[in-house]
Design a protein around this motif. Structure first.
Motif, short mmCIF file in Angstrom:
data_model
loop_
_atom_site.label_atom_id
_atom_site.label_comp_id
_atom_site.label_asym_id
_atom_site.label_seq_id
_atom_site.Cartn_x
_atom_site.Cartn_y
_atom_site.Cartn_z
N PRO A 159 19.64 -21.95 -56.21
CA PRO A 159 19.50 -22.59 -54.90
C PRO A 159 20.44 -23.76 -54.66
O PRO A 159 20.72 -24.11 -53.51
CB PRO A 159 18.04 -23.06 -54.89
CG PRO A 159 17.62 -23.11 -56.32
CD PRO A 159 18.41 -22.04 -57.02
N ASP A 160 20.96 -24.38 -55.73
CA ASP A 160 21.88 -25.51 -55.55
C ASP A 160 23.34 -25.11 -55.65
O ASP A 160 24.22 -25.96 -55.73
CB ASP A 160 21.56 -26.63 -56.55
CG ASP A 160 21.66 -26.18 -58.01
OD1 ASP A 160 21.47 -24.98 -58.27
OD2 ASP A 160 21.91 -27.03 -58.89
N VAL A 161 23.61 -23.78 -55.62
CA VAL A 161 24.98 -23.29 -55.81
C VAL A 161 25.44 -22.48 -54.61
O VAL A 161 24.72 -21.64 -54.08
CB VAL A 161 25.08 -22.40 -57.08
CG1 VAL A 161 26.43 -21.70 -57.16
CG2 VAL A 161 24.85 -23.24 -58.34
N SER A 162 26.66 -22.74 -54.18
CA SER A 162 27.38 -21.87 -53.24
C SER A 162 28.52 -21.23 -54.02
O SER A 162 29.46 -21.91 -54.43
CB SER A 162 27.94 -22.68 -52.06
OG SER A 162 28.85 -21.91 -51.31
N LEU A 163 28.41 -19.93 -54.28
CA LEU A 163 29.43 -19.20 -55.04
C LEU A 163 30.19 -18.30 -54.07
O LEU A 163 29.58 -17.55 -53.31
CB LEU A 163 28.80 -18.40 -56.17
CG LEU A 163 29.77 -17.68 -57.11
CD1 LEU A 163 29.26 -17.76 -58.56
CD2 LEU A 163 29.93 -16.22 -56.71
N PHE A 166 32.10 -8.27 -62.06
CA PHE A 166 31.84 -9.48 -61.28
C PHE A 166 30.35 -9.82 -61.25
O PHE A 166 29.97 -10.93 -60.85
CB PHE A 166 32.36 -9.31 -59.85
CG PHE A 166 31.72 -8.18 -59.09
CD1 PHE A 166 30.55 -8.36 -58.38
CD2 PHE A 166 32.30 -6.92 -59.11
CE1 PHE A 166 29.96 -7.31 -57.70
CE2 PHE A 166 31.70 -5.86 -58.44
CZ PHE A 166 30.53 -6.06 -57.74
N THR A 167 29.50 -8.88 -61.69
CA THR A 167 28.07 -9.18 -61.77
C THR A 167 27.78 -10.26 -62.81
O THR A 167 26.65 -10.76 -62.88
CB THR A 167 27.28 -7.91 -62.11
OG1 THR A 167 27.91 -7.22 -63.19
CG2 THR A 167 27.22 -6.98 -60.91
N ILE A 206 35.87 -23.33 -61.37
CA ILE A 206 36.64 -22.12 -61.05
C ILE A 206 36.38 -21.10 -62.15
O ILE A 206 36.43 -21.42 -63.35
CB ILE A 206 38.15 -22.42 -60.95
CG1 ILE A 206 38.43 -23.43 -59.84
CG2 ILE A 206 38.94 -21.14 -60.69
CD1 ILE A 206 39.88 -23.89 -59.79
N LEU A 207 36.11 -19.86 -61.76
CA LEU A 207 35.85 -18.79 -62.70
C LEU A 207 36.91 -17.71 -62.58
O LEU A 207 37.20 -17.23 -61.48
CB LEU A 207 34.47 -18.17 -62.42
CG LEU A 207 33.26 -19.11 -62.57
CD1 LEU A 207 32.00 -18.43 -62.07
CD2 LEU A 207 33.09 -19.54 -64.02
N ILE A 218 31.18 -23.07 -56.43
CA ILE A 218 31.84 -22.36 -57.53
C ILE A 218 32.71 -21.26 -56.95
O ILE A 218 32.24 -20.42 -56.18
CB ILE A 218 30.80 -21.77 -58.50
CG1 ILE A 218 29.96 -22.89 -59.14
CG2 ILE A 218 31.50 -20.94 -59.59
CD1 ILE A 218 28.86 -22.39 -60.06
N ALA A 219 33.99 -21.27 -57.33
CA ALA A 219 34.95 -20.29 -56.83
C ALA A 219 35.22 -19.24 -57.90
O ALA A 219 35.55 -19.58 -59.04
CB ALA A 219 36.25 -20.98 -56.44
N VAL A 220 35.09 -17.97 -57.53
CA VAL A 220 35.46 -16.85 -58.39
C VAL A 220 36.77 -16.28 -57.87
O VAL A 220 36.86 -15.90 -56.70
CB VAL A 220 34.37 -15.76 -58.41
CG1 VAL A 220 34.80 -14.61 -59.32
CG2 VAL A 220 33.04 -16.33 -58.84
N ILE A 221 37.78 -16.22 -58.71
CA ILE A 221 39.08 -15.69 -58.29
C ILE A 221 38.98 -14.16 -58.25
O ILE A 221 38.75 -13.51 -59.28
CB ILE A 221 40.19 -16.13 -59.25
CG1 ILE A 221 40.21 -17.66 -59.39
CG2 ILE A 221 41.54 -15.61 -58.77
CD1 ILE A 221 40.41 -18.41 -58.08
N GLN A 222 39.14 -13.59 -57.07
CA GLN A 222 39.01 -12.15 -56.88
C GLN A 222 40.38 -11.50 -56.98
O GLN A 222 41.13 -11.42 -56.02
CB GLN A 222 38.34 -11.82 -55.54
CG GLN A 222 38.08 -10.33 -55.36
CD GLN A 222 37.37 -10.01 -54.06
OE1 GLN A 222 36.85 -10.91 -53.39
NE2 GLN A 222 37.34 -8.74 -53.69
#
Length: 513
Positions: A278-282, A268-269, A297-298, A257-261
């Motif tokens: 455990p199954d997520v790479s953010l 962002f919390t 995408i967030l 999961i990508a967060v646009i910074q």
């Protein structure tokens, strides 16, 4: 009169908030009526209390650690940077306008100190222990005359001060000695102890440094707190994102999961609960080349939505996001990110920036116009019609909060995924959010509700829909946000209690050990 202890630092980001949180939990465990306090916060990560007032997120975590419902008396002054050395000033939970740094520090801050002392008076009447956090460094001589968050508070309460340094960044001994040297004599007298924070390695190797500090300064070193990995506690502001090193291709993660910074990213919390799965790479994305191949995408909230939107356009991230959506990647926007998904954002009163109007990303049939008044409220909502990647997502009584400027109007008969049933403790029936299936492309969804992903069942439904899209089986709920937070506070308290001389701390606070 309540007992108090104040935590100050040799600079920003040395761990004042975390040590304050730890002491709140320790004293709460001891059965005290303890309350956190920070006179003035500068942060874009904010929260809305039950009575609709805005405060800094760090004091929310500290309140939770103290077993309390957050209230604005814990943080009466909040500064939210808007850019160009300017901040929105939030006093007693309500925005009163934008001020330049000069206008605030030279003309307004001492007036705001009245709200600080009034909040302190109320807290002293209702609690027996105050744990007070400073900001930045008390030795910033260019700001000290008008400072209302460090030594002015300590002097007002005659509160003993503990000075904290971050050894992980280097120069901790020099920063402790130098800070004390730059304080006035009466300020230096209030400093009753030193803390070395974020130490890695064999603590016995630091004995010569401790001996030197105590001899040089005449102040006891109360303890050496180790560096704590994966604390699981809300960060105060986006400076901490630089420490969140998350690889896009963690082999153990099924979902990415990508967060646009954006430059003015806020709240962002909202995504911490996703990152903890455990199954997520953010991961956070500043550049096109960092976007990778995300499953979702967030677009987060923003303190300056139009300028952040223009930034996406200028740096190429808008085009990169469009390519992913065209390929079927779902896109979610929260608050400011939600507004960006519409056709247009207008700011006729220049509430956030000098931009009169900016074209949105054009995915959702809606337009937003900023107004002078900010909506701040806690809400409860039901998920009523959200078909996400072919799955019907359901949810009752989803708690969150709204904190935004602007009115959003919709074209046609759009599909609103949420229904707000309670706003600020009043029963309502308000359609909220928007979702749209882009023909032959991905799905785009937006909402104003912060904290929507903190609901364990709702979050797992979204993640399982993403898993199904990749041919992976469903997983049951993996984590409880509330239980994880409680464990994190207790773990932090245990580490800090073992690291500090608690008997000496009791003496400093005027108590019998």
């Amino acid at each position: 009169m309540a007992n108090s202890i104040m935590l100050m630092g040799t600079s920003s980001h040395v761990g004042k908030s975390i040590i304050t949180t730890a002491l709140c939990r320790i004293f709460h465990q001891e059965g005290r009526k303890v309350v956190p306090f920070k006179a003035q916060n500068m942060a874009l990560n904010s929260y809305v209390t039950k009575d609709g007032k805005e405060m800094g997120r760090a004091q929310v975590a500290q309140a939770e650690a103290a077993g309390l419902e957050p209230m604005v008396d814990m943080n009466p002054v909040l500064l939210k940077p808007t850019g160009n050395s300017c901040s929105q000033v939030v006093l007693n939970g309500k925005a009163i306008g934008n001020m330049s740094a000069r206008e605030y520090h030279k003309g307004y801050s001492l007036k705001a100190f009245g709200a600080v002392t009034e909040a302190l008076e109320r807290l002293q009447k209702n609690f027996d222990t105050l744990v007070i956090e400073g900001a930045g460094s008390p030795a910033e001589v260019n700001l000290k005359a008008n400072d209302i968050v460090n030594m002015r508070v300590a002097k007002h309460l005659n509160a003993p001060v503990l000075l904290i340094a971050d050894i992980d960044r280097g120069g901790a001994l020099a920063s402790l000695v130098g800070t004390l040297e730059l304080l006035d004599e009466d300020e230096r007298a209030l400093v009753k102890g030193l803390i070395i924070n974020k130490f890695r390695g064999d603590v016995t190797l630091l004995t010569p440094a401790v001996d030197f500090l105590e001899q040089k300064t005449g102040k006891p070193v109360l303890g050496i707190v180790p560096h704590i990995e994966d604390m699981g506690i809300d960060d105060e502001d986006s400076v901490s994102l630089d420490d969140k090193v998350v690889e896009q291709d963690q082999p153990q993660a099924d979902l990415h999961i990508a967060v646009i910074q954006t430059p003015k990213i806020s709240n962002f919390t909202d995504f911490d609960s996703l990152a903890a799965e455990p199954d997520v790479s953010l991961y956070y994305v500043k550049r096109v080349e960092d976007l990778g191949e995300p499953d979702l995408i967030l677009l987060p909230g923003s303190k300056n939505t139009t300028e952040d939107l223009l930034h996406l356009r200028e740096c190429g991230l808008e085009e990169a996001i469009r390519e992913k959506v065209a390929g079927g990647t779902p896109l979610w926007g929260i608050c400011g990110g939600y507004q960006m998904l519409g056709q247009k954002i207008a700011d006729p009163l220049h509430t956030e920036s000098a931009n009169d109007e900016v074209a949105g990303l054009g995915y959702l049939p809606m337009e937003t116009t900023f107004a002078a008044e900010k909506l701040t409220s806690q809400v409860q909502a039901d998920c009523v019609q959200l078909n996400f990647l072919g799955r019907e997502i359901t949810g009752k009584g989803l708690y969150g909060y709204e904190i935004h400027t602007g009115e959003t109007k919709f074209d046609g008969a759009p599909a609103h995924p949420f229904q707000i049933i309670d706003r600020s403790n009043e029963s309502v029936n308000i359609a909220e959010g928007l979702t749209c299936q882009i023909d032959g492309q991905g799905q785009v969804t937006g909402t104003y509700i912060h904290g929507i992903f903190d609901h364990d069942d709702f979050r797992r439904q979204i993640l399982n829909a993403l898993r199904a899209r990749k041919g992976l089986g469903d997983l049951p709920i993996q984590r409880s946000v509330r239980q994880e937070k409680e464990r994190a506070y207790n773990r932090l308290a245990s580490v800090v209690r073992a690291s500090l001389d608690m008997e000496k701390l009791a003496e400093i606070m005027g108590e019998r050990p």
